[in-house]
Scaffold this active site. Structure first.
Site, PDB file in Angstrom:
ATOM      1  N   ASP A  13      41.435  37.615  51.461  1.00  0.00           N
ATOM      2  CA  ASP A  13      41.396  36.175  51.181  1.00  0.00           C
ATOM      3  C   ASP A  13      40.353  35.426  52.007  1.00  0.00           C
ATOM      4  OD1 ASP A  13      43.512  36.668  49.472  1.00  0.00           O
ATOM      5  OD2 ASP A  13      45.013  36.266  51.018  1.00  0.00           O
ATOM      6  N   LYS A  16      36.007  35.779  49.074  1.00  0.00           N
ATOM      7  CA  LYS A  16      35.067  36.688  48.384  1.00  0.00           C
ATOM      8  C   LYS A  16      34.704  36.170  46.998  1.00  0.00           C
ATOM      9  CE  LYS A  16      38.105  39.940  49.053  1.00  0.00           C
ATOM     10  NZ  LYS A  16      39.031  39.288  50.003  1.00  0.00           N
ATOM     11  N   LYS A  18      34.633  33.163  45.747  1.00  0.00           N
ATOM     12  CA  LYS A  18      33.697  32.035  45.792  1.00  0.00           C
ATOM     13  C   LYS A  18      32.287  32.513  46.098  1.00  0.00           C
ATOM     14  CE  LYS A  18      31.777  28.419  48.388  1.00  0.00           C
ATOM     15  NZ  LYS A  18      31.795  27.138  49.039  1.00  0.00           N
ATOM     16  N   ALA A  39      44.613  41.751  44.180  1.00  0.00           N
ATOM     17  CA  ALA A  39      43.574  40.796  44.555  1.00  0.00           C
ATOM     18  C   ALA A  39      43.768  39.476  43.816  1.00  0.00           C
ATOM     19  CB  ALA A  39      42.201  41.366  44.207  1.00  0.00           C
ATOM     20  N   GLY A  40      43.398  38.391  44.483  1.00  0.00           N
ATOM     21  CA  GLY A  40      43.356  37.077  43.850  1.00  0.00           C
ATOM     22  C   GLY A  40      42.105  36.398  44.357  1.00  0.00           C
ATOM     23  N   HIS A  41      41.082  36.334  43.533  1.00  0.00           N
ATOM     24  CA  HIS A  41      39.788  35.789  43.951  1.00  0.00           C
ATOM     25  C   HIS A  41      39.569  34.437  43.281  1.00  0.00           C
ATOM     26  CE1 HIS A  41      38.163  40.053  45.071  1.00  0.00           C
ATOM     27  NE2 HIS A  41      39.253  39.718  45.721  1.00  0.00           N
ATOM     28  N   THR A  42      39.472  33.391  44.104  1.00  0.00           N
ATOM     29  CA  THR A  42      39.414  32.024  43.574  1.00  0.00           C
ATOM     30  C   THR A  42      37.977  31.526  43.466  1.00  0.00           C
ATOM     31  OG1 THR A  42      41.438  31.689  44.838  1.00  0.00           O
ATOM     32  CG2 THR A  42      40.445  29.727  43.835  1.00  0.00           C
ATOM     33  N   ARG A 143      47.052  63.624  41.254  1.00  0.00           N
ATOM     34  CA  ARG A 143      46.494  64.202  40.032  1.00  0.00           C
ATOM     35  C   ARG A 143      47.461  64.145  38.843  1.00  0.00           C
ATOM     36  NH1 ARG A 143      44.999  69.252  43.441  1.00  0.00           N
ATOM     37  NH2 ARG A 143      46.991  68.549  44.240  1.00  0.00           N
ATOM     38  N   GLN A 221      40.648  42.837  48.839  1.00  0.00           N
ATOM     39  CA  GLN A 221      41.375  42.922  50.105  1.00  0.00           C
ATOM     40  C   GLN A 221      40.383  42.747  51.277  1.00  0.00           C
ATOM     41  OE1 GLN A 221      42.321  45.660  47.581  1.00  0.00           O
ATOM     42  NE2 GLN A 221      43.429  43.860  46.912  1.00  0.00           N
ATOM     43  N   THR A 298      50.429  35.789  44.877  1.00  0.00           N
ATOM     44  CA  THR A 298      51.889  35.714  44.958  1.00  0.00           C
ATOM     45  C   THR A 298      52.395  34.327  45.353  1.00  0.00           C
ATOM     46  OG1 THR A 298      51.793  36.406  47.272  1.00  0.00           O
ATOM     47  CG2 THR A 298      52.084  38.150  45.620  1.00  0.00           C
ATOM     48  N   SER A 408      30.225  28.425  54.485  1.00  0.00           N
ATOM     49  CA  SER A 408      30.906  27.748  53.377  1.00  0.00           C
ATOM     50  C   SER A 408      31.752  26.623  53.948  1.00  0.00           C
ATOM     51  CB  SER A 408      31.770  28.770  52.628  1.00  0.00           C
ATOM     52  OG  SER A 408      32.566  28.125  51.668  1.00  0.00           O
ATOM     53  N   GLY A 410      33.746  24.382  51.930  1.00  0.00           N
ATOM     54  CA  GLY A 410      34.701  23.866  50.949  1.00  0.00           C
ATOM     55  C   GLY A 410      34.820  24.860  49.824  1.00  0.00           C
TER      56      GLY A 410
HETATM   57  P1  GDP Z   1      39.373  35.989  48.157  1.00  0.00           P
HETATM   58  O1  GDP Z   1      40.567  36.780  47.821  1.00  0.00           O
HETATM   59  O2  GDP Z   1      38.619  36.544  49.310  1.00  0.00           O
HETATM   60  O3  GDP Z   1      38.477  35.725  46.983  1.00  0.00           O
HETATM   61  O4  GDP Z   1      39.909  34.561  48.655  1.00  0.00           O
HETATM   62  P2  GDP Z   1      41.084  33.700  47.959  1.00  0.00           P
HETATM   63  O5  GDP Z   1      40.578  33.098  46.729  1.00  0.00           O
HETATM   64  O6  GDP Z   1      42.339  34.474  47.883  1.00  0.00           O
HETATM   65  O7  GDP Z   1      41.348  32.623  49.087  1.00  0.00           O
HETATM   66  C1  GDP Z   1      40.342  31.792  49.558  1.00  0.00           C
HETATM   67  C2  GDP Z   1      40.789  30.331  49.310  1.00  0.00           C
HETATM   68  O8  GDP Z   1      39.968  29.466  50.065  1.00  0.00           O
HETATM   69  C3  GDP Z   1      40.637  29.902  47.881  1.00  0.00           C
HETATM   70  O9  GDP Z   1      41.605  28.936  47.584  1.00  0.00           O
HETATM   71  C4  GDP Z   1      39.236  29.272  47.855  1.00  0.00           C
HETATM   72  O10 GDP Z   1      39.090  28.305  46.834  1.00  0.00           O
HETATM   73  C5  GDP Z   1      39.197  28.629  49.200  1.00  0.00           C
HETATM   74  N1  GDP Z   1      37.883  28.551  49.845  1.00  0.00           N
HETATM   75  C6  GDP Z   1      36.835  29.424  49.795  1.00  0.00           C
HETATM   76  N2  GDP Z   1      35.847  29.030  50.626  1.00  0.00           N
HETATM   77  C7  GDP Z   1      36.282  27.896  51.219  1.00  0.00           C
HETATM   78  C8  GDP Z   1      35.722  27.018  52.211  1.00  0.00           C
HETATM   79  O11 GDP Z   1      34.635  27.222  52.731  1.00  0.00           O
HETATM   80  N3  GDP Z   1      36.491  25.942  52.585  1.00  0.00           N
HETATM   81  C9  GDP Z   1      37.714  25.688  52.058  1.00  0.00           C
HETATM   82  N4  GDP Z   1      38.390  24.622  52.473  1.00  0.00           N
HETATM   83  N5  GDP Z   1      38.259  26.491  51.123  1.00  0.00           N
HETATM   84  C10 GDP Z   1      37.564  27.587  50.729  1.00  0.00           C
HETATM   85  P1  IMO Z   2      42.204  39.738  48.022  1.00  0.00           P
HETATM   86  O1  IMO Z   2      41.266  40.610  47.255  1.00  0.00           O
HETATM   87  C1  IMO Z   2      45.371  39.465  51.029  1.00  0.00           C
HETATM   88  C2  IMO Z   2      48.244  42.763  51.212  1.00  0.00           C
HETATM   89  C3  IMO Z   2      49.661  42.490  50.778  1.00  0.00           C
HETATM   90  C4  IMO Z   2      50.394  43.497  51.635  1.00  0.00           C
HETATM   91  C5  IMO Z   2      49.460  44.681  51.659  1.00  0.00           C
HETATM   92  C6  IMO Z   2      49.767  45.746  50.623  1.00  0.00           C
HETATM   93  O2  IMO Z   2      42.647  38.531  47.280  1.00  0.00           O
HETATM   94  O3  IMO Z   2      41.659  39.432  49.385  1.00  0.00           O
HETATM   95  P2  IMO Z   2      49.621  45.964  47.970  1.00  0.00           P
HETATM   96  O4  IMO Z   2      49.966  45.008  46.888  1.00  0.00           O
HETATM   97  O5  IMO Z   2      48.207  46.367  48.010  1.00  0.00           O
HETATM   98  O6  IMO Z   2      50.566  47.120  48.034  1.00  0.00           O
HETATM   99  O7  IMO Z   2      49.895  45.152  49.347  1.00  0.00           O
HETATM  100  O8  IMO Z   2      48.162  44.165  51.406  1.00  0.00           O
HETATM  101  N1  IMO Z   2      47.211  42.427  50.189  1.00  0.00           N
HETATM  102  C7  IMO Z   2      46.395  41.369  50.290  1.00  0.00           C
HETATM  103  N2  IMO Z   2      46.338  40.384  51.211  1.00  0.00           N
HETATM  104  N3  IMO Z   2      44.477  39.503  50.025  1.00  0.00           N
HETATM  105  C8  IMO Z   2      44.494  40.488  49.104  1.00  0.00           C
HETATM  106  O9  IMO Z   2      43.540  40.639  48.170  1.00  0.00           O
HETATM  107  C9  IMO Z   2      45.512  41.468  49.192  1.00  0.00           C
HETATM  108  N4  IMO Z   2      45.849  42.557  48.449  1.00  0.00           N
HETATM  109  C10 IMO Z   2      46.876  43.130  49.090  1.00  0.00           C
HETATM  110  O10 IMO Z   2      50.030  41.165  51.068  1.00  0.00           O
HETATM  111  O11 IMO Z   2      50.508  43.005  52.952  1.00  0.00           O
HETATM  112 MG    MG Z   3      42.646  36.523  47.592  1.00  0.00          MG
END
Ligand code: GDP
Ligand code: IMO
Ligand code: MG
Length: 419
Positions: A13, A16, A18, A39-42, A143, A221, A298, A408, A410
């Protein structure tokens, strides 16, 4: 051409999604090499906020080909939901998204096994996202897995055989389950997936490199969740480090170019496991609020703490990072002072190297840093940086021995400064 890699240096988180979105106009191909819908990439632009799980973050750029690599585990149901959301936004992902035949499929019974395993662990649970990641990678290395390429041949028989195996495994747990209803949705999703090209992505990517087309590999991750080097067993089940690019896309180590390591100006973690700089007080709560630190997959509140230089140095070493990207600097705008863990202490002994085991006796040793007390969110050039932010960046570059190339300030695509 070589493959540039972008990956997280902390516990995920880092932002990535962004940063990939910001960088994607410079690349012909964006490829995911590991992980799955955990993964959850915003991405945020034009007042739209969008979260991607299985799909690479270049999907909003028409001229970018998005590749789901062989190292990824794919949940057809979640994938199709993502596709539908994109279609509602007027995007046609069938035009610029392909899937490796060698990517493994997540079955409904994998998700059930994940839940049963976590349930049986009680207090020692991993805190998994429960997307079936661990069980699917277990079947891959065992396997027994089913790959995307199997959709083209005899899928039903393979599915039945694997589910029988899973039912036997599930009988070992004291866990009630019923995934039959989910199976219908799974097979419907398989039909939709068939409308996307299945490719031998290793050939596609290597050919692109030969043709001088730039490729960016998008990690999921973060390094501290890596199966080998993360805080085991509180990790995910794939290699999140740079080496995962080679096995997850089929590119040779000599074909790796720039390695961009992303970190937050502080640190977060979701799920269980050690976190030496965690703030369990009002300051942690303040960062969570300011940074909107709730899981993109989640919705769980993320644990928050100060930046950890010891862990970052370890991550930089493992990945061979050549450029740093710092995100969420703006979240610290209101602090008079911030802190960075520059060493660890155990039984009064100070050490600087990331240890085998992060036990409860380890304390972080902090260096105090002056806050910048400035709203960074509207800043777009380095020249506008408050002095104390520049000093923080200098401090980080000295400690980490890698230049910070992007800051970054915002969530929006526009809120980025190239240094
Ligand atoms: P990722 O999994 O690495 O793609 O990151 P996530 O999307 O799970 O979490 C990053 C959060 O921070 C998201 O809500 C983004 O919109 C937000 N974000 C990314 N860069 C910035 C930043 O520079 N400042 C702020 N305030 N929010 C950011
Ligand atoms: P992104 O790509 C943050 C964490 C889970 C848990 C552990 C194992 O958005 O950065 P899993 O579902 O893989 O069995 O969970 O890893 N986890 C993450 N934490 N960002 C993620 O992905 C994650 N993917 C898994 O919370 O602790
Ligand atoms: Mg994420």
């Amino acid at each position: 051409m070589k493959v540039d890699v972008i990956l997280g240096l902390q516990w995920g988180d880092e932002g990535k999604g962004k940063i990939v979105d910001v960088l994607s106009p410079a690349y012909d191909i964006i490829a995911r090499f590991q992980g799955g819908p955990n993964a959850g990439h915003t991405l945020e632009f034009n007042n739209i906020k969008h979260v991607l799980h299985n799909i690479p973050s270049g999907i909003f750029r028409k001229n970018t080909l998005n590749v789901v690599g062989n190292g990824v585990v794919l949940d057809p149901v979640i994938f199709v939901k993502e596709i539908q959301k994109l279609e509602e936004m007027g995007i046609d992902p069938t035009k610029n998204l392909v899937i490796s035949r060698k990517a493994h499929l997540i079955l409904p019974s994998h998700r059930t096994l994940d839940a049963a395993s976590e349930h049986s662990k009680g207090k020692t649970k991993i805190g998994s996202t429960l997307k079936g990641i661990g069980p699917t990678y277990m079947d891959k290395t065992g396997r027994n897995g089913i790959r995307v390429g199997d959709i083209e041949s005899n899928l039903d028989a393979k599915y039945k055989a694997l589910v029988e195996k899973h039912k036997k495994l599930l009988s070992l747990y004291d866990f009630k389950y019923n995934f039959e209803e989910e199976e219908k949705a799974w097979f419907e999703a398989i039909e939709k997936i068939k409308t996307f090209p299945f490719v031998d992505a290793e050939h596609l990517i290597n050919k692109a490199l030969k043709d001088n087309k730039p490729v960016l590999a998008e990690g999921a991750q973060g390094t501290m969740l890596d199966i080998d080097f993360g805080s085991y067993p509180y990790v995910t089940s794939s290699n999140t480090i740079c080496a995962g690019t080679c096995t997850g896309l089929g590119v040779a180590p000599s074909k790796i170019g720039e390695v961009l390591g992303i970190f937050k100006a502080y640190c977060t973690r979701v799920g269980s496991g050690p976190f030496p700089t965690e703030l369990l007080d009002d300051t942690g709560e303040f960062i969570r609020k300011e940074g909107n630190e709730f899981g993109a997959t989640t919705g769980r509140p993320r644990r928050c703490g100060w930046i950890d230089i010891v862990a970052l140095k370890y991550a930089i070493m493992l990945n061979g990072v050549t450029q740093l990207v710092m995100t969420k600097a703006d979240v610290l705008d209101k602090f008079d002072k911030i802190y960075a863990a520059t060493a660890y202490k155990r039984n009064n002994e100070i050490f600087y190297e990331f240890p085998y085991h992060l036990d409860d006796n380890i304390e972080a040793v902090y260096t105090e840093i002056k806050g910048w007390k400035t709203d960074l969110t509207k800043i777009r050039t380095k020249e506008e940086f408050p002095e104390n932010l520049s000093a923080y960046i200098k401090f980080l570059e000295k400690e980490l021995e890698v230049p910070v190339k992007f800051v970054s300030v915002g969530p929006d695509r526009e809120q980025i400064i190239r240094l």
